[in-house]
Write an enzyme that holds these catalytic residues in place. Sequence first.
Site, PDB file in Angstrom:
ATOM      1  N   GLU A  49     -24.732  -7.853  -2.638  1.00  0.00           N
ATOM      2  CA  GLU A  49     -25.111  -7.765  -3.684  1.00  0.00           C
ATOM      3  C   GLU A  49     -23.414  -7.504  -4.632  1.00  0.00           C
ATOM      4  O   GLU A  49     -23.731  -7.859  -5.644  1.00  0.00           O
ATOM      5  CB  GLU A  49     -25.417  -6.115  -3.672  1.00  0.00           C
ATOM      6  CG  GLU A  49     -25.591  -5.224  -5.265  1.00  0.00           C
ATOM      7  CD  GLU A  49     -26.350  -5.795  -5.756  1.00  0.00           C
ATOM      8  OE1 GLU A  49     -27.595  -5.863  -5.141  1.00  0.00           O
ATOM      9  OE2 GLU A  49     -26.489  -5.208  -7.354  1.00  0.00           O
ATOM     10  N   ASP A  51     -22.166 -10.287  -4.424  1.00  0.00           N
ATOM     11  CA  ASP A  51     -21.854 -12.199  -4.596  1.00  0.00           C
ATOM     12  C   ASP A  51     -22.621 -12.557  -5.696  1.00  0.00           C
ATOM     13  O   ASP A  51     -22.847 -12.846  -6.757  1.00  0.00           O
ATOM     14  CB  ASP A  51     -22.405 -12.623  -3.443  1.00  0.00           C
ATOM     15  CG  ASP A  51     -21.085 -12.545  -2.290  1.00  0.00           C
ATOM     16  OD1 ASP A  51     -20.067 -12.318  -2.594  1.00  0.00           O
ATOM     17  OD2 ASP A  51     -22.103 -12.872  -1.465  1.00  0.00           O
ATOM     18  N   LYS A 129       8.888   1.122   4.966  1.00  0.00           N
ATOM     19  CA  LYS A 129       9.524  -0.268   4.682  1.00  0.00           C
ATOM     20  C   LYS A 129       8.283  -1.552   5.375  1.00  0.00           C
ATOM     21  O   LYS A 129       8.265  -1.929   6.361  1.00  0.00           O
ATOM     22  CB  LYS A 129      10.779  -0.905   5.716  1.00  0.00           C
ATOM     23  CG  LYS A 129      11.286  -1.887   4.446  1.00  0.00           C
ATOM     24  CD  LYS A 129      13.254  -1.719   5.441  1.00  0.00           C
ATOM     25  CE  LYS A 129      13.456  -2.387   4.844  1.00  0.00           C
ATOM     26  NZ  LYS A 129      12.967  -3.822   4.409  1.00  0.00           N
ATOM     27  N   GLU A 187       5.636  -5.112  -2.571  1.00  0.00           N
ATOM     28  CA  GLU A 187       5.354  -5.681  -1.123  1.00  0.00           C
ATOM     29  C   GLU A 187       4.333  -6.791  -0.755  1.00  0.00           C
ATOM     30  O   GLU A 187       3.306  -6.107  -0.941  1.00  0.00           O
ATOM     31  CB  GLU A 187       5.381  -5.565   0.148  1.00  0.00           C
ATOM     32  CG  GLU A 187       6.438  -5.797   1.456  1.00  0.00           C
ATOM     33  CD  GLU A 187       7.841  -5.922   1.570  1.00  0.00           C
ATOM     34  OE1 GLU A 187       8.433  -6.366   0.194  1.00  0.00           O
ATOM     35  OE2 GLU A 187       8.255  -7.008   2.264  1.00  0.00           O
TER      36      GLU A 187
HETATM   37  S1  IVH Z   1      12.991  -0.926  -2.761  1.00  0.00           S
HETATM   38  C1  IVH Z   1      16.422  -1.016  -5.229  1.00  0.00           C
HETATM   39  N1  IVH Z   1      11.101   0.332  -1.162  1.00  0.00           N
HETATM   40  O1  IVH Z   1      12.805  -4.463   1.207  1.00  0.00           O
HETATM   41  C2  IVH Z   1      15.341  -1.266  -4.329  1.00  0.00           C
HETATM   42  N2  IVH Z   1      11.748  -2.031  -0.718  1.00  0.00           N
HETATM   43  O2  IVH Z   1      15.811  -4.427   1.368  1.00  0.00           O
HETATM   44  C3  IVH Z   1      14.778  -2.305  -3.527  1.00  0.00           C
HETATM   45  N3  IVH Z   1      11.091  -3.029   1.244  1.00  0.00           N
HETATM   46  O3  IVH Z   1      13.730  -6.731  -0.898  1.00  0.00           O
HETATM   47  C4  IVH Z   1      13.095  -2.010  -2.843  1.00  0.00           C
HETATM   48  N4  IVH Z   1       9.537  -1.953   1.882  1.00  0.00           N
HETATM   49  O4  IVH Z   1      10.925  -6.918  -0.273  1.00  0.00           O
HETATM   50  C5  IVH Z   1      11.555  -0.691  -1.744  1.00  0.00           C
HETATM   51  N5  IVH Z   1       9.365   0.810   0.632  1.00  0.00           N
HETATM   52  C6  IVH Z   1      10.146  -0.087   0.146  1.00  0.00           C
HETATM   53  C7  IVH Z   1      10.206  -1.338   0.283  1.00  0.00           C
HETATM   54  C8  IVH Z   1      11.154  -2.217   0.308  1.00  0.00           C
HETATM   55  C9  IVH Z   1       9.619  -3.371   2.315  1.00  0.00           C
HETATM   56  C10 IVH Z   1      11.799  -4.610   1.356  1.00  0.00           C
HETATM   57  C11 IVH Z   1      11.611  -5.252  -0.411  1.00  0.00           C
HETATM   58  C12 IVH Z   1      13.020  -5.468  -0.916  1.00  0.00           C
HETATM   59  C13 IVH Z   1      13.464  -5.191   1.077  1.00  0.00           C
HETATM   60  C14 IVH Z   1      15.235  -4.213   1.032  1.00  0.00           C
END
Ligand code: IVH
Length: 685
Positions: A49, A51, A129, A187
């Site tokens: 559907e 598609d 993270k 991300e």
């Molecule tokens: S905040 C000012 N939140 O971790 C804060 N980063 O070392 C900026 N990352 O380059 C980042 N999960 O690729 C933030 N929940 C999250 C995250 C996250 C993954 C990665 C992101 C960033 C690195 C920070």
Amino acid sequence: MQQDLFAANTREQADHTDWRERAAWLATEINRHNHAYYVLDAPTIPDAEYDRLFGELLALEAAHSELVTPASPTQRVGAAPLAEFAQITHSVPMLSLANAFGDDDVIAFDRRAGEGLQLELVEYNAELKFDGLAINLRYEDGILMQAATRGDGETGEDVTANIRTVRAIPLRLSTAHPPKVLEVRGEVLMFRADFDRMNARQREAGQKEFANPRNAAAGSLRQLDPRITAQRPLRFFAYGIGALEGVDTPQTHAGMLDWFASLGIPVCSERAVVPGAEGLLEFFRQIGAKRDRLPYDIDGVVYKVNSLAQQQALGFVTRAPRFAIAHKFPAQEALTVVQDIEVQVGRTGAITPVARLAPVFVGGVTVTNATLHNEDEIRRKDIRIGDTVIVRRAGDVIPEVVAHVPEMRPQDAREFSMPSVCPVCGSPIVKPEDEAIARCSGGWVRCAAQRKAGLQHFASRKAMDIEGLGDQLIEQLVDKNLVATAADLYRLELPALAGLDRMADKSAQNVLNALEQSKSTTLARFLYSLGIRHVGESTAKTLASHFGRLEALTKATVEELQTVPDVGPVVAQSIRQYLSDPLSLSMIEQLRSAGIVWAEGEPVFASPQPLQGKTFVLTGALPTLTREHATEMIETAGGKVAGSVSKKTHFVVSGHEAGSKLAKAQALGITILDEAAFLELLKQS
Ligand code: IVH
């Protein structure tokens, strides 16, 4: 032809406003289904559907080129390849996070934040993270105009054409009053199941496989040909904001994430607003416990001061904010050197090549061995002795060699060759044409390695659960010819046991007590412990509840066995073969006369189990039942227990402090039961 389809599916449409309306309606519908599928994980319509709607919009746009806009869902298929990525200077720099590796670092972070803000107790938003690639999405008047990688934080690469193909990312924000400018940061990542499927496709097409979902996500996004990116199952989770113009800034980080979600931007539901260091550490523990069950990889959690005004007040040190920190899990992957490749013999004679590694700290422990699965796998990954390799240890999973690092291969790296005879018993190693696994042909009668592995399985927690009868003890018992079969275990006596290395009277007596205790068991455990090929824990449970009595199972033909759910011809054949072998039958007899007993149930045969086909999700703490107990009750009645809520969930059993699963179940309109209602349901069925 597609136009005919369109005409057949719509009312008479003569003037251009109708075309426009129809196209706008189709775009909204398609976006809604994309969001349901990729963000809510709850598909709303069948693929066919979807598609059809998509085909209709494509046909309309082909006939009326003015309908093609950058925000149209048809623009996700991938534009023409680029020669290189353009550079983009971020309007607000993309910073990184400082790391915390233990509780002390977290406590210190919280103390600094409290001092900086002059507060007794700071409120935080705790989130995951994600292990992917940071991206900045720029929406102007609600339309996705630009996407850039983080790069060095100041300047990144323009990956707009690739990001457009990611169906989880809206091309248009779902609001009537979009901000003039909104930059969403988050991300890009790949879910593990999608990654596995994609790698299987790559393998079939004879193309390079990716080492892990992170590399796959990064590789897919940095493709110069967006049509390739369009084939890759990328996802996105938002976690921050860059430029914002035209609306008031939200008050809190949590509020901002909720706002993003309301705009149709994917936001992960595994997050919580918590007080102080204690709240942070509790969140860390909770996520750590469920990390392996999440559908994507994370490498830690991130704590952010929740109030955005407080974030501003705290500001930054060099390139990282004072208001946020990443609390990392021990790395699950590390580099080390393969010093040798040896083979191990399993319970069914399966020969597993094992890499002997230079000791390396990974996943919180020191690893010296890692499985290479089988010969084909070694060839496919081209692992040689002397190679530097990526080793992965996730949770309780056996460490494995993921890939070798080509640039680090020494000149004298040696290829592995499978021995022709078993290193333990000297019997020939055989490998049937159509199987990946080579086996020692000695059987347990001749091969001590098979005897040991069989006994280890028999004693293991999910089998007969004989506490204290560990691998080293079994090793000694077999080497000293004190035990050959499982039945021999129950003939052991105190003096023989106490005379072994690292055993004293007390520990020997404990083992005897554990053996005694193990005698009262269940049919499912007993069947599983026999180590019949292809009969794992779940098949053993199904067999036990289907046949009820061992005698009924012993008499079952291959055809009868195949009427049992999930038992196919291979499994049926394997069970029949085991139960026709006089050696196995005599062993079962010996075990029963040693005193092993279980309550024999009523055979259920073909009669449907009451909860057959029903999927349950458990969340929160139930007042009296443990999670294991509730699971066992559901499975005994034929139901299944799943880890996460989706549209396919039938019931959610919810207890104290239920979290996001409960919220999701409510959103999807799934029946929610408390413990009393759950027990009532079981009773009725
Ligand atoms: S905040 C000012 N939140 O971790 C804060 N980063 O070392 C900026 N990352 O380059 C980042 N999960 O690729 C933030 N929940 C999250 C995250 C996250 C993954 C990665 C992101 C960033 C690195 C920070």
